[in-house]
Design an enzyme around this catalytic site. Structure first.
Site, short mmCIF file in Angstrom:
data_model
loop_
_atom_site.label_atom_id
_atom_site.label_comp_id
_atom_site.label_asym_id
_atom_site.label_seq_id
_atom_site.Cartn_x
_atom_site.Cartn_y
_atom_site.Cartn_z
N ASP A 245 0.83 -1.19 0.00
CA ASP A 245 0.00 0.00 0.00
C ASP A 245 0.88 1.26 0.00
O ASP A 245 1.89 1.33 0.71
CB ASP A 245 -0.88 -0.02 1.25
N GLU B 51 14.73 -15.27 -0.11
CA GLU B 51 15.18 -16.34 0.79
C GLU B 51 14.19 -17.51 0.80
O GLU B 51 14.53 -18.61 1.24
CB GLU B 51 15.30 -15.81 2.23
#
Length: 555
Positions: free
Chosen positions: A207, A272
C-alpha cells in the site's frame, strides 16, 4: 523450477469486509472467504489478493493497522487465516496479502509509546514528530495536505498536558506516518514480512508504495489543483504526460528516491523463500518510465498500471498507453499489469459511463455532477474488460466486476464510513460506493453475502438481478463473459504473447496476439466486422461491430 507465474497471472482482489460473511454479523470475514474460494477457481483466476484483515480500529477500513501480525477479531483468527490459506492452496490459488508500511494506526503500541515519551526519544523517532512553527509552535511544521482532506499534521498534548509536537499523517489523523530513515522501522518490517512468509503467503501488495520516503527537510509543497490525490501529474493524457520521459513535479512525499533501497531490501527477504513470492506496488507515479523503476530486476515484481486505469474510453489514448506500458515495463524485464477497478476508485462499469470528469478519490453521490449513463457504462466496461484480458502481462480484477456491478451512488449519508467523507465535511463522497458487499444469491438475505440480512453498507435492491446465481449459465451474462475470457486467455497464451497492431478506422483498436485477433470499437458508429471465427464478443453482433464492443476472433 522457475515458473514466473506472476508474469501472466489473473489476480482477483478480495475486499474482506465485503466479500462473504461467514457468521452473519454483517461484516465479511476469513471463514466466509474460505467458503467462497471455489467460485474463484471456477471463474478462472490464478491468485487472490486480500485487502487488510489485521488488527485495526477500522478508522480507514483496516488500512490503519494496530498489529501487523494478528487478525482483527471482526475477520476471525490466525487459525482462520491458516485454514483459508490452506483451502486456497488446495484449489491451486495463490494468496497475496496487503501490507501497509507508510503508516500505522494511532492505536499501534509504538505510537502509544511515542505519545507517552518525550520529544527526541527513541519512541518518537519511529514516526515523523516535529516541533511546530511560529513563536508558540502552534502552526504545523509545513503546509502539506492529507490525501483525505485537511492538514497532514496533528498536534499532541505532551504527557504533562501542555501543547506539544506535531506528527505527520498523509492520510487520516489516526494513521501516523512511520519514519523510514529509522533502522528500527526497517527491521520491524523485515520481521513482519517473515511472519507472513513463514505462514505460506505467496506475496504482498504494498500500500502507498511510493510514499515511504519523504524529502529531506520536509519542504512546503502545494500540489496542482488538478493533481490526483495519490500523486501523479493529473493532467490531460492527450498531452502524453503518463508516457513521456519528462519527470513530473512530484510532491516531496511521493516517489522519492529513497524508497528503492527499501524494496531492494525487501526483495532480498522474499528471495530467501521458495515458491516465487512476489511484491506488487501501489505506486501512483508518472511518467511510465519512472514507474518502471519500481520493477527493476532486484526490486518489485509488479506495479499497478494506474495510467491505464485512468485512460478515457478513447481508441487513440488507449493504444498510446498500451504501447507505452509494454515498452516501459519491458525495458526493465517486467510484465505490464492491467487493472480497471479496485477498492479506491469508482467501479469501471460506472466510471466509463460518466458524463463529466470525476477526480480520483472524490467518489460519487447523489449530488455529484456528471452522473453516469448506466447502460453505456456497463457496455463499455464489458468491452474494456475483453480488451484488457487480451493484453500480454498480468491482469487484476476487483471483486464484483465479474458481475458487472456498478458504483453504488445513492448510499445514505448516515451509512457512509470513508474518512474522506468526514474530513471534507461531505464535499467528497469517497470510496464507499465501490465497497458495498457483493451479491451471491438473488433470493437470499443480504443477497447471500451472509446468513443474516445485515451488511455493513446497504446493498441496493437492483443487485438481486446481478447476483452470481442469477448469472450462472446465462451466456449473455457478464459473469459468463469473464469465465470465457479467462479460459480463452489461458488456452491461447494471450498473457505471454505479443501485440501486432493493424490499421483500423478512427475510434477502433485492432491487433493480433498470437492466434487471436482483437478488435475494439470505442467510437460512436458501427464499423465493419472483420471476417473470422468468433471466439467471444462483449455485446450482441448484428453483422457489424457496434460501438462500445470488443470481439475476439481466431486469427
Amino acid at each position: 523450477m522457475t515458473t514466473e507465474w506472476w508474469r501472466t497471472a489473473a489476480i482477483y482482489q478480495i475486499y474482506p469486509r465485503s466479500f462473504a460473511d461467514g457468521n452473519g454479523d454483517g461484516m465479511g470475514d476469513l471463514p466466509g472467504i474460505a467458503s467462497r474460494l471455489g467460485s474463484l477457481q471456477a471463474l478462472g483466476v490464478d491468485a487472490v489478493w486480500l485487502s487488510p484483515f489485521f488488527t485495526s480500529p477500522q478508522k480507514d477500513a483496516g488500512y490503519d493497522v494496530a498489529d501487523y501480525c494478528d487478525v482483527d477479531p471482526r475477520f476471525g483468527t490466525l487459525a482462520d487465516f491458516d485454514a483459508m490459506l490452506a483451502e486456497a492452496h488446495r484449489l491451486g490459488l495463490r494468496v497475496i496479502v496487503d501490507l501497509v508500511p507508510n503508516h500505522s494506526s494511532d492505536r499501534h503500541a509504538w505510537f502509544q509509546a511515542a505519545l507517552a515519551s518525550a520529544p527526541g526519544s527513541p519512541e518518537r523517532a519511529r514516526y515523523l514528530f516535529r516541533d511546530g512553527r511560529g513563536p508558540a509552535g502552534d502552526q504545523p511544521p509545513n503546509n502539506w495536505e492529507s490525501v483525505f482532506g485537511g492538514p497532514a499534521w496533528s498536534r499532541i498534548a505532551e504527557p504533562d498536558g501542555t501543547p506539544g509536537q506535531w506528527y505527520l499523517h498523509l492520510f487520516d489523523a489516526s494513521q501516523p506516518d512511520f519514519d523510514w530513515t529509522n533502522e528500527e522501522v526497517r527491521e520491524e518490517f523485515r520481521r513482519i514480512l517473515r511472519f507472513w512468509l513463514d505462514r505460506g503467503v505467496d506475496g504482498f501488495r504494498v500500500d502507498v508504495a511510493h510514499g515511504l520516503a519523504k524529502a529531506e527537510g520536509l519542504p512546503d509543497f502545494r500540489p496542482p489543483a488538478d493533481a490526483g490525490s495519490m500523486g501523479g501529474a493529473g493532467v490531460d493524457l492527450a498531452l502524453e504526460p503518463e508516457i513521456s520521459d519528462e519527470p513530473a513535479d512530484h510532491a516531496p512525499y511521493w516517489a522519492q528516491p529513497g524508497v528503492h533501497e527499501i524494496y531492494r531490501d525487501w526483495r532480498r527477504v522474499l528471495d530467501e523463500y521458495p515458491g516465487e513470492r512476489i511484491l506488487t506496488a501501489e505506486a501512483w507515479v508518472d511518467p511510465m518510465s519512472r514507474l518502471a523503476e519500481w520493477v527493476r530486476p532486484d526490486e518489485m515484481h509488479q506495479a499497478f498500471n494506474f495510467a491505464y486505469l485512468e485512460t478515457p474510453w478513447d481508441a487513440t489514448l488507449l493504444r498510446r498507453v498500451i504501447d507505452a506500458s509494454i515498452a516501459a515495463f519491458g525495458s526493465v524485464g517486467a510484465p505490464s499489469t492491467w487493472v480497471l477497478s479496485n477498492h479506491d476508485v469508482v467501479r469501471h462499469a460506472t466510471r466509463l459511463g460518466l458524463t463529466e470528469d470525476n477526480p480520483q478519490g472524490h467518489g460519487l453521490g447523489p449530488a455529484s455532477t456528471g452522473l453516469p449513463d448506466p447502460a453505456a457504462g456497463l457496455r463499455r466496461a464489458r468491452a474494456a474488460t475483453l480488451l484488457m484480458l487480451a493484453l500480454p502481462g498480468s491482469a487484476y480484477l476487483y471483486q464484483g466486476e465479474e458481475l458487472g456491478l456498478p458504483e453504488v451512488v445513492d448510499l445514505p449519508d448516515a451509512a457512509r464510513q470513508d474518512p474522506t467523507w468526514f474530513r471534507t465535511h461531505g464535499q467528497r463522497y469517497g470510496r464507499d460506493g465501490c465497497r458495498v458487499p457483493i451479491p451471491w444469491s438473488g433470493d437470499a438475505p443480504s443477497y447471500g453475502f451472509g446468513p443474516g440480512a445485515a451488511s455493513w453498507l446497504p446493498q441496493p435492491a437492483s443487485w438481486a438481478a446481478l447476483a452470481r446465481d442469477r448469472q450462472e449459465g446465462d451466456p449473455a451474462s457478464t459473469l459468463e463473459m469473464y469465465r470465457a475470457a479467462l479460459r480463452l486467455r489461458r488456452e491461447h497464451g494471450l498473457a505471454a504473447g505479443a501485440l501486432e497492431w493493424a490499421d483500423a478506422p478512427e475510434g477502433v483498436l485492432d491487433f493480433r496476439n498470437g492466434s487471436v485477433r482483437v478488435v475494439t470499437n470505442a467510437g460512436t458508429a458501427p464499423v465493419e466486422l472483420p471476417a473470422g471465427e468468433l471466439l467471444l464478443a462483449s455485446a450482441p453482433l448484428d453483422g457489424t461491430l457496434p460501438p462500445d464492443t470488443t470481439v475476439w476472433l481466431r486469427a
